[in-house]
Design a protein around this motif. Structure first.
Motif: not given
Length: 284
Positions: A122-126, A258-271
């Protein structure tokens, strides 16, 4: 058959049939799309002439969402009004590809949530502007596998911050997209993906290849060539990880919202496929 001994799918159709058989968990006939959403969105970064126009079908199934980005006019927006309440098994057999993909994504997001996958990082986009968040996301995608200087990187589905991220690693970007003629720096964008797939040393593709039906061809072509495939998936974020190690080398999975719908930190998951580290660029 246990979940641990599942046969790796060869195609999206194979995966869908496995889900319909109950190989991945509960019978989809007993699950329903409680909510169906149609989202129409555009993005244009300041100082650029490129306008991205996106259309999404999103299905809600219990605690999970399944998302599918579609081409303009590929699916009538009124579809969302008639999909809610229908059983997932019915939607998985729907003649419309985006409906099947959204349903498959919702099912797998429910039974294989990213937060419970041992292989997901897991990684949070800022918090930040749309451009700052896109740059952070695309830098993470470009870092999934090592891009050596001079490596030819096919990009199926062009996002300009990702073009910049590939070039920042020294890669030569081979862009391909149905809707763009040039990248922000003026590089011509191919419409036919086949020459790109034939020339690339590494391919990065969007999950939208699921909704336009090209994913299986990309997967088969790169498997045959022994070329690694990285997928950045909003569309099908729960689908693509099922192909890890069997044609897909790495995935950046970004579930709805999805990330474009928020300015707050949101997760992506790297595999990454088993045995592939950050410095590798081997085929899965």
């Amino acid at each position: 058959m246990t979940f641990e001994t599942l046969v790796a799918p060869a195609s999206v159709a194979d995966l869908t049939q496995a889900v319909l058989r109950g190989d991945y968990g509960p019978d989809p006939a007993g699950l329903h799309a409680v909510g169906a959403f149609w989202v129409r969105q555009s993005t244009q970064f300041p100082g650029t002439d490129t306008k991205y126009r996106n259309h999404y079908l999103v299905l809600r199934v219990e605690s999970a969402f399944g998302g599918c980005c579609v081409e303009r006019d590929q699916l009538d927006p009124s579809a969302a009004e008639e999909l809610s309440g229908r059983a997932l098994a019915e939607l998985l057999r729907d003649p419309r590809t985006p409906v099947r993909i959204a349903a498959l994504d919702a099912y797998l997001a429910l039974v294989r949530p990213h937060r419970e996958q041992a292989g997901a990082e897991p990684r949070l986009l800022p918090h930040g502007t749309p451009l700052q968040r896109a740059q952070a996301r695309d830098a993470a995608i470009a870092s999934l596998l090592r891009i050596a200087p001079g490596m030819r990187v096919g990009l199926i589905g062009v996002v300009n911050p990702l073009v910049e991220a590939i070039r920042s690693h020294g890669g030569v970007c081979l862009p391909c997209d149905f809707n763009l003629e040039f990248t922000a720096d003026g590089t011509e964008v191919a419409r036919d993906m086949r020459p790109v797939l034939a020339a690339a040393d590494l391919v990065i593709a969007t999950g939208m290849t699921l909704s336009n039906g090209s994913f299986d061809e990309i997967l088969a072509t790169l498997r045959a060539r022994g070329v690694p495939l990285v997928v950045y998936a909003q569309t099908g974020s729960a689908i693509v990880p099922r192909f890890l190690g069997h044609g897909v080398a790495a995935v950046s999975a970004e579930p709805f919202p999805f990330s474009q719908f928020s300015a707050d930190p949101t997760p992506i998951h790297l595999y990454r496929a088993a045995g592939i580290g950050r410095g590798d660029a081997r085929a899965a």
